[in-house]
Design a protein around this motif. Structure first.
Motif, short mmCIF file in Angstrom:
data_model
loop_
_atom_site.label_atom_id
_atom_site.label_comp_id
_atom_site.label_asym_id
_atom_site.label_seq_id
_atom_site.Cartn_x
_atom_site.Cartn_y
_atom_site.Cartn_z
N VAL A 111 9.58 20.43 -76.70
CA VAL A 111 8.44 19.75 -76.11
C VAL A 111 7.18 20.19 -76.85
O VAL A 111 6.74 21.33 -76.71
CB VAL A 111 8.31 20.07 -74.60
N PRO A 112 6.57 19.32 -77.67
CA PRO A 112 5.37 19.70 -78.40
C PRO A 112 4.17 19.91 -77.47
O PRO A 112 4.17 19.46 -76.33
CB PRO A 112 5.11 18.53 -79.34
N LEU A 113 3.15 20.57 -77.98
CA LEU A 113 1.98 20.89 -77.17
C LEU A 113 1.18 19.67 -76.76
O LEU A 113 0.51 19.68 -75.74
CB LEU A 113 1.08 21.86 -77.93
N GLU A 114 1.21 18.59 -77.53
CA GLU A 114 0.40 17.43 -77.20
C GLU A 114 1.01 16.54 -76.13
O GLU A 114 0.41 15.56 -75.72
CB GLU A 114 0.10 16.60 -78.45
N ARG A 172 -5.00 8.54 -74.86
CA ARG A 172 -5.51 9.90 -74.71
C ARG A 172 -5.20 10.38 -73.31
O ARG A 172 -5.10 9.60 -72.38
CB ARG A 172 -7.01 9.97 -74.95
N ILE A 173 -5.06 11.69 -73.15
CA ILE A 173 -4.89 12.26 -71.83
C ILE A 173 -6.22 12.13 -71.11
O ILE A 173 -7.27 12.49 -71.65
CB ILE A 173 -4.43 13.72 -71.93
N ALA A 174 -6.21 11.60 -69.91
CA ALA A 174 -7.45 11.26 -69.21
C ALA A 174 -8.28 12.49 -68.89
O ALA A 174 -9.51 12.45 -68.98
CB ALA A 174 -7.15 10.49 -67.94
N ASP A 175 -7.65 13.59 -68.50
CA ASP A 175 -8.41 14.77 -68.09
C ASP A 175 -9.04 15.50 -69.26
O ASP A 175 -10.20 15.87 -69.21
CB ASP A 175 -7.49 15.74 -67.33
N SER A 176 -8.30 15.70 -70.34
CA SER A 176 -8.79 16.51 -71.44
C SER A 176 -9.32 15.69 -72.61
O SER A 176 -10.06 16.22 -73.44
CB SER A 176 -7.68 17.43 -71.95
N GLY A 177 -8.93 14.42 -72.73
CA GLY A 177 -9.36 13.61 -73.86
C GLY A 177 -8.55 13.88 -75.12
O GLY A 177 -8.84 13.35 -76.19
#
Length: 170
Positions: free
Chosen positions: A51-54, A143-148
């Motif tokens: 599972v990659p970090l992104e 994009r991830i909504a919380d972190s962008g």
């Protein structure tokens, strides 16, 4: 018949230009091949369970019922609490995609379901009753909504597919 100085300089300049162009294209192709190899290696890692970090994750166990522990796990994992990072199948993402009329649409979407066979994401937006069904091939960026942070949809789909296969939910 002798070659004049101007003709000789033109020939040397032309040869230098051709060699320089060849060198630039060789370096460009080599860099493109390296990027493609890295992409393929990363995709193979995801398919094997890494599972990659992104990719957004949640903490949890492998078995949702929690009654039996598979014997393929390492001993340190069996002795521990049995929790590790699991792929989040319902992340909150900001998606840009092309709708049915080829217009660009951007929305924040709480994913409710990923249909791997039909290759669609079903989720709801901020407004009540705002349910969207987005085909994966129409998504231009996410994009991830919380972190962008950038969100690679293809890698996420592969990771979800592997997680479901490991749980027996093929």
């Amino acid at each position: 018949m002798s070659i004049g100085l101007m003709q000789w300089q033109f020939f040397v300049a032309l040869l230098t230009g051709v060699l320089l162009l060849w060198g630039v294209t060789w370096a460009w192709r080599r860099a493109a091949m390296r990027r493609e190899a890295e992409r393929r290696i990363e995709a193979a890692r995801v398919r094997s369970g890494h599972v990659p970090l992104e990719i957004p994750t949640v903490r949890g166990g492998i078995n949702p019922s929690g009654d039996s522990v598979p014997d393929t796990l390492p001993e340190w994992f069996i002795q521990g609490k049995g929790e590790h990072a699991v792929v989040d199948e319902t992340p909150r993402i900001r998606v840009r995609y092309l709708d049915a009329h080829d217009r660009k649409v951007e929305c924040t979407l709480q994913v409710d379901h990923l249909d791997v066979q039909k290759k669609t994401i079903t989720g709801h937006g901020e407004l009540p009753g705002d349910i969207r069904r987005v085909p994966l091939h129409r998504i231009t960026s996410a994009r991830i909504a919380d972190s962008g942070q950038r969100f690679n949809v293809d890698t996420w789909v592969d990771a979800v597919r592997v997680a479901r296969r490991r749980r027996g939910q093929v």
